[in-house]
Motif scaffolding. Structure first.
Motif, PDB file in Angstrom:
ATOM      1  N   LEU A   8       3.554  85.864  39.968  1.00 38.06           N
ATOM      2  CA  LEU A   8       2.595  85.672  41.041  1.00 38.06           C
ATOM      3  C   LEU A   8       1.433  86.639  40.837  1.00 38.06           C
ATOM      4  O   LEU A   8       1.645  87.821  40.578  1.00 38.06           O
ATOM      5  N   LYS A   9       0.233  86.153  40.973  1.00 41.95           N
ATOM      6  CA  LYS A   9      -0.963  86.950  40.731  1.00 41.95           C
ATOM      7  C   LYS A   9      -1.556  87.446  42.047  1.00 41.95           C
ATOM      8  O   LYS A   9      -1.618  86.707  43.023  1.00 41.95           O
ATOM      9  N   TYR A 143       0.894  83.252  51.251  1.00 45.27           N
ATOM     10  CA  TYR A 143       1.849  84.314  50.974  1.00 45.27           C
ATOM     11  C   TYR A 143       1.100  85.588  50.578  1.00 45.27           C
ATOM     12  O   TYR A 143       0.021  85.532  49.981  1.00 45.27           O
ATOM     13  N   LEU A 192      -1.656  86.469  47.561  1.00 45.50           N
ATOM     14  CA  LEU A 192      -1.163  86.032  46.253  1.00 45.50           C
ATOM     15  C   LEU A 192      -1.803  84.724  45.820  1.00 45.50           C
ATOM     16  O   LEU A 192      -2.133  83.874  46.646  1.00 45.50           O
ATOM     17  N   PHE A 194      -1.073  81.474  43.220  1.00 47.10           N
ATOM     18  CA  PHE A 194      -0.090  80.803  42.365  1.00 47.10           C
ATOM     19  C   PHE A 194      -0.188  79.303  42.580  1.00 47.10           C
ATOM     20  O   PHE A 194      -0.882  78.820  43.476  1.00 47.10           O
ATOM     21  N   GLN A 198       5.289  77.258  41.652  1.00 46.59           N
ATOM     22  CA  GLN A 198       5.745  78.586  42.071  1.00 46.59           C
ATOM     23  C   GLN A 198       6.047  78.591  43.575  1.00 46.59           C
ATOM     24  O   GLN A 198       7.020  79.198  44.016  1.00 46.59           O
ATOM     25  N   GLU A 199       5.217  77.893  44.348  1.00 41.53           N
ATOM     26  CA  GLU A 199       5.441  77.831  45.781  1.00 41.53           C
ATOM     27  C   GLU A 199       6.747  77.104  46.103  1.00 41.53           C
ATOM     28  O   GLU A 199       7.501  77.527  46.985  1.00 41.53           O
TER      29      GLU A 199
END
Length: 205
Positions: A8-9, A143, A192, A194, A198-199
């Protein structure tokens, strides 16, 4: 049981947050270099006391070489949130070196360059009060990462208490809201970035 990993970025952290992140990582690097230098003159002693029954060196036994007194010495680097990770990475590097040195006597001892940062930090374990955790805004459906990067001495007072963090809920069993006030905070809250898959994994977890 297998593990599934996602990356996650952090979404566009501010300059102030970047400075805190960079300082935390450089401090970690300096502390790791300190541990390796401390251990170098004691390698023979470490090998004698940390070797397991099968002749191998476990990460756990090597990490215990960093005793309470040495752990207190690490405080001068401001790395209180990272001590578990430091012990683990130190022990991992040392175990790998000792094992390879048995077949390569001239192998160079591991060293970490101080004043810089060039590798990953595995300091995070999921904890709403320590290390890191996720936050969720049910209104925006976004998030956030809550990252403990500072010790109490370097905690900061937020200037934008009224707006930042409103409605953020811990992704945890108790689903409690993040309390924001004018007390000093030793953590950063970062949105975040993504993708959909990813979610989906986050929701499954």
């Amino acid at each position: 049981m297998g593990l599934r990993t996602i990356i996650l970025k952090l979404h566009k952290p501010s300059q102030a947050k970047k400075l805190i992140l960079d300082k935390a990582f450089v401090n970690y690097n300096n502390a790791l270099a300190f541990l390796l230098e401390k251990a170098h003159p004691h390698l023979t002693e470490i090998k004698e006391h940390c070797r397991g029954r099968g002749g191998s060196f476990s990460i756990l036994s090597l990490s215990k070489w960093v005793d309470a007194a040495m752990s207190r010495e690490l405080n001068k680097f401001g790395v209180q949130p990272f001590k578990d990770s430091l012990r683990l990475e130190f022990a991992t590097l040392l175990a790998g070196y000792i094992k390879r040195q048995e077949t390569m006597p001239d192998l160079e001892y591991p060293r970490v360059r101080t004043g810089s940062y060039s590798h990953s930090i595995y300091f995070c374990r999921y904890d709403t009060k320590r290390n890191c955790c996720l936050l969720f805004d049910e209104v925006t459906k976004r998030y956030y990462a809550k990252l403990y990067l500072m010790n109490n001495a370097h905690a900061r007072v937020r200037k934008d208490v009224s707006s930042a963090g409103a409605g953020l809920m811990h992704v945890a069993k108790d689903r409690r809201f993040l309390e924001r006030n004018r007390k000093k905070e030793a953590y950063l809250v970062c949105p975040l970035d993504f993708g959909r898959w990813q979610e989906d994994m986050l929701k499954e977890a």
